[in-house]
Design a protein around this motif. Structure first.
Motif, PDB file in Angstrom:
ATOM      1  N   LEU A   1       0.766  -1.332  -0.012  1.00  0.00           N
ATOM      2  CA  LEU A   1       0.066   0.061  -0.038  1.00  0.00           C
ATOM      3  C   LEU A   1       1.024   1.140  -0.036  1.00  0.00           C
ATOM      4  O   LEU A   1       1.943   1.223   0.898  1.00  0.00           O
ATOM      5  CB  LEU A   1      -0.706   0.036   1.256  1.00  0.00           C
ATOM      6  CG  LEU A   1      -1.867   0.999   1.524  1.00  0.00           C
ATOM      7  CD1 LEU A   1      -3.269   0.600   2.084  1.00  0.00           C
ATOM      8  CD2 LEU A   1      -1.322   2.281   2.303  1.00  0.00           C
ATOM      9  N   ILE A   2       0.567   2.123  -0.858  1.00  0.00           N
ATOM     10  CA  ILE A   2       1.360   3.392  -1.024  1.00  0.00           C
ATOM     11  C   ILE A   2       0.768   4.668  -0.554  1.00  0.00           C
ATOM     12  O   ILE A   2      -0.730   4.717  -0.660  1.00  0.00           O
ATOM     13  CB  ILE A   2       1.545   3.607  -2.452  1.00  0.00           C
ATOM     14  CG1 ILE A   2       2.690   2.538  -2.949  1.00  0.00           C
ATOM     15  CG2 ILE A   2       2.337   5.165  -2.576  1.00  0.00           C
ATOM     16  CD1 ILE A   2       3.192   2.651  -4.333  1.00  0.00           C
TER      17      ILE A   2
ATOM     18  N   SER B   1      -6.199   1.504  -2.528  1.00  0.00           N
ATOM     19  CA  SER B   1      -5.650   0.734  -3.775  1.00  0.00           C
ATOM     20  C   SER B   1      -4.444   0.140  -3.067  1.00  0.00           C
ATOM     21  O   SER B   1      -3.544   0.625  -2.205  1.00  0.00           O
ATOM     22  CB  SER B   1      -5.172   1.664  -4.988  1.00  0.00           C
ATOM     23  OG  SER B   1      -6.362   1.963  -5.622  1.00  0.00           O
ATOM     24  N   VAL B   2      -4.291  -1.494  -3.363  1.00  0.00           N
ATOM     25  CA  VAL B   2      -3.042  -1.995  -3.099  1.00  0.00           C
ATOM     26  C   VAL B   2      -2.371  -2.711  -4.352  1.00  0.00           C
ATOM     27  O   VAL B   2      -3.328  -3.176  -5.066  1.00  0.00           O
ATOM     28  CB  VAL B   2      -3.294  -2.960  -1.734  1.00  0.00           C
ATOM     29  CG1 VAL B   2      -3.960  -2.162  -0.450  1.00  0.00           C
ATOM     30  CG2 VAL B   2      -4.195  -4.089  -2.215  1.00  0.00           C
ATOM     31  N   TRP B   3      -1.372  -2.980  -4.336  1.00  0.00           N
ATOM     32  CA  TRP B   3      -0.674  -3.618  -5.232  1.00  0.00           C
ATOM     33  C   TRP B   3      -0.252  -4.819  -4.901  1.00  0.00           C
ATOM     34  O   TRP B   3       0.317  -5.197  -3.881  1.00  0.00           O
ATOM     35  CB  TRP B   3       0.654  -2.990  -5.692  1.00  0.00           C
ATOM     36  CG  TRP B   3       0.019  -1.616  -6.678  1.00  0.00           C
ATOM     37  CD1 TRP B   3       0.088  -1.625  -8.091  1.00  0.00           C
ATOM     38  CD2 TRP B   3      -0.308  -0.415  -6.119  1.00  0.00           C
ATOM     39  NE1 TRP B   3      -0.035  -0.507  -8.366  1.00  0.00           N
ATOM     40  CE2 TRP B   3      -0.437   0.378  -7.400  1.00  0.00           C
ATOM     41  CE3 TRP B   3      -0.485   0.246  -4.936  1.00  0.00           C
ATOM     42  CZ2 TRP B   3      -1.046   1.588  -7.403  1.00  0.00           C
ATOM     43  CZ3 TRP B   3      -1.220   1.519  -5.020  1.00  0.00           C
ATOM     44  CH2 TRP B   3      -1.275   2.147  -6.115  1.00  0.00           C
TER      45      TRP B   3
ATOM     46  N   ALA C   1       5.152   3.978   2.536  1.00  0.00           N
ATOM     47  CA  ALA C   1       4.311   2.692   2.156  1.00  0.00           C
ATOM     48  C   ALA C   1       4.343   1.875   2.896  1.00  0.00           C
ATOM     49  O   ALA C   1       4.990   1.897   4.166  1.00  0.00           O
ATOM     50  CB  ALA C   1       4.993   2.437   0.702  1.00  0.00           C
ATOM     51  N   CYS C   2       3.658   0.492   2.879  1.00  0.00           N
ATOM     52  CA  CYS C   2       3.372  -0.316   3.653  1.00  0.00           C
ATOM     53  C   CYS C   2       3.327  -1.926   3.297  1.00  0.00           C
ATOM     54  O   CYS C   2       2.513  -1.894   2.119  1.00  0.00           O
ATOM     55  CB  CYS C   2       2.236  -0.181   4.767  1.00  0.00           C
ATOM     56  SG  CYS C   2       2.105  -1.477   6.018  1.00  0.00           S
TER      57      CYS C   2
ATOM     58  N   LEU D   1      -1.953   2.490  10.586  1.00  0.00           N
ATOM     59  CA  LEU D   1      -1.653   2.898   9.406  1.00  0.00           C
ATOM     60  C   LEU D   1      -1.369   4.553   9.482  1.00  0.00           C
ATOM     61  O   LEU D   1      -2.481   5.111   9.681  1.00  0.00           O
ATOM     62  CB  LEU D   1      -2.448   2.634   8.078  1.00  0.00           C
ATOM     63  CG  LEU D   1      -1.942   1.289   7.558  1.00  0.00           C
ATOM     64  CD1 LEU D   1      -2.703   0.885   6.163  1.00  0.00           C
ATOM     65  CD2 LEU D   1      -0.408   0.940   7.228  1.00  0.00           C
ATOM     66  N   ASP D   2      -0.313   4.922   9.193  1.00  0.00           N
ATOM     67  CA  ASP D   2      -0.303   6.616   9.401  1.00  0.00           C
ATOM     68  C   ASP D   2       0.186   7.110   8.304  1.00  0.00           C
ATOM     69  O   ASP D   2       0.573   6.296   7.533  1.00  0.00           O
ATOM     70  CB  ASP D   2       0.587   6.683  10.664  1.00  0.00           C
ATOM     71  CG  ASP D   2       0.290   8.330  11.642  1.00  0.00           C
ATOM     72  OD1 ASP D   2      -0.558   8.996  10.845  1.00  0.00           O
ATOM     73  OD2 ASP D   2       1.115   8.617  12.203  1.00  0.00           O
ATOM     74  N   ARG D   3      -0.001   8.379   8.076  1.00  0.00           N
ATOM     75  CA  ARG D   3       0.272   9.374   7.032  1.00  0.00           C
ATOM     76  C   ARG D   3       1.682   8.950   6.280  1.00  0.00           C
ATOM     77  O   ARG D   3       2.655   9.427   7.198  1.00  0.00           O
ATOM     78  CB  ARG D   3      -0.029  10.636   7.121  1.00  0.00           C
ATOM     79  CG  ARG D   3      -1.601  10.830   7.239  1.00  0.00           C
ATOM     80  CD  ARG D   3      -1.837  12.470   7.026  1.00  0.00           C
ATOM     81  NE  ARG D   3      -1.094  13.099   7.894  1.00  0.00           N
ATOM     82  CZ  ARG D   3      -1.654  14.250   8.527  1.00  0.00           C
ATOM     83  NH1 ARG D   3      -3.018  14.352   8.551  1.00  0.00           N
ATOM     84  NH2 ARG D   3      -1.078  14.984   9.473  1.00  0.00           N
TER      85      ARG D   3
END
Length: 215
Positions: A60-61, A128-130, A92-93, A87-89
């Protein structure tokens, strides 16, 4: 650490960052059709708790994994908070995307809300996740992102503060220590390294092997 924060419940589950659901025109993920993707970046990676038909490493970006949520229920109490991931600002994760069959969509979302939204410290959003598979697909996934305006948002803590909270934390899901160690193990299984989590895990393992009392 003295607890000055009360448990707070909120009634809505926003679908995205800008607009909450309109109860007259429901648009939440439970009202969509087809399979559901869920992105896990913490305990969902190693204990999803719901049925799925596929799991794929994913990225995730736009947000990063951070120990930024005081835990009052699962890994701590209001009197002795633990510290868990959000998840914080920025950044990427890497995590795991789970594909849930359409027939299980509503039940899965209900389960996740019961689990993740005890105090509504997370925002329920679609991102959106890749997928890190041969096709390199991009999918829209359900994600729980920290609410920076919530009283349980810790912001950026020092390493010493993080370690103190993790050592003391124990909630209905068990010791905070186990949460961190299990997350690190899940990351390693994906060939991923999180410098901060791995450093904390090493200190927690040292605690277990040392006869001396810790803070």
């Amino acid at each position: 650490m003295a607890a000055t924060i009360g448990l707070e419940r909120r009634s809505s589950y926003p679908l995205n960052d800008q607009q909450p659901q309109d109860p007259l025109h429901p648009t939440g993920p439970e009202h969509a059709h087809g399979d559901l993707w869920v992105f896990g970046y913490g305990s969902l990676m190693w204990r999803p708790g719901f049925a799925f038909v596929e799991q794929v490493p994913a990225r995730l970006i736009g947000e990063h994994r951070a120990l930024c949520v005081y835990s009052f229920v699962h890994r701590g109490t209001p009197e002795k908070p633990g510290l868990v991931l959000g998840l914080d600002r920025g950044g990427a994760c890497r995590g795991i995307a789970f594909r849930v069959a359409a027939a299980d969509r509503a039940a899965t979302i209900a389960y996740l809300r019961e689990r993740e939204q005890v105090t509504n410290v997370y925002r329920e959003v679609m991102r959106s996740v890749w997928l890190q598979d041969d096709a390199r697909r991009r999918v829209s996934a359900l994600v729980y992102v920290v609410d920076r305006g919530h009283e349980q948002y810790s912001g950026r803590l020092s390493a010493a503060e993080q370690l103190h909270l993790i050592r003391q934390g124990h909630g209905i899901s068990g010791p905070n220590r186990d949460y961190v160690l299990s997350t690190v193990q899940a990351l390693e299984a994906q060939g991923c390294r999180d410098a901060n989590l791995h450093r904390l895990a090493a200190q927690l393992r040292d605690d277990a092997s040392s006869p001396l009392p810790r803070d």
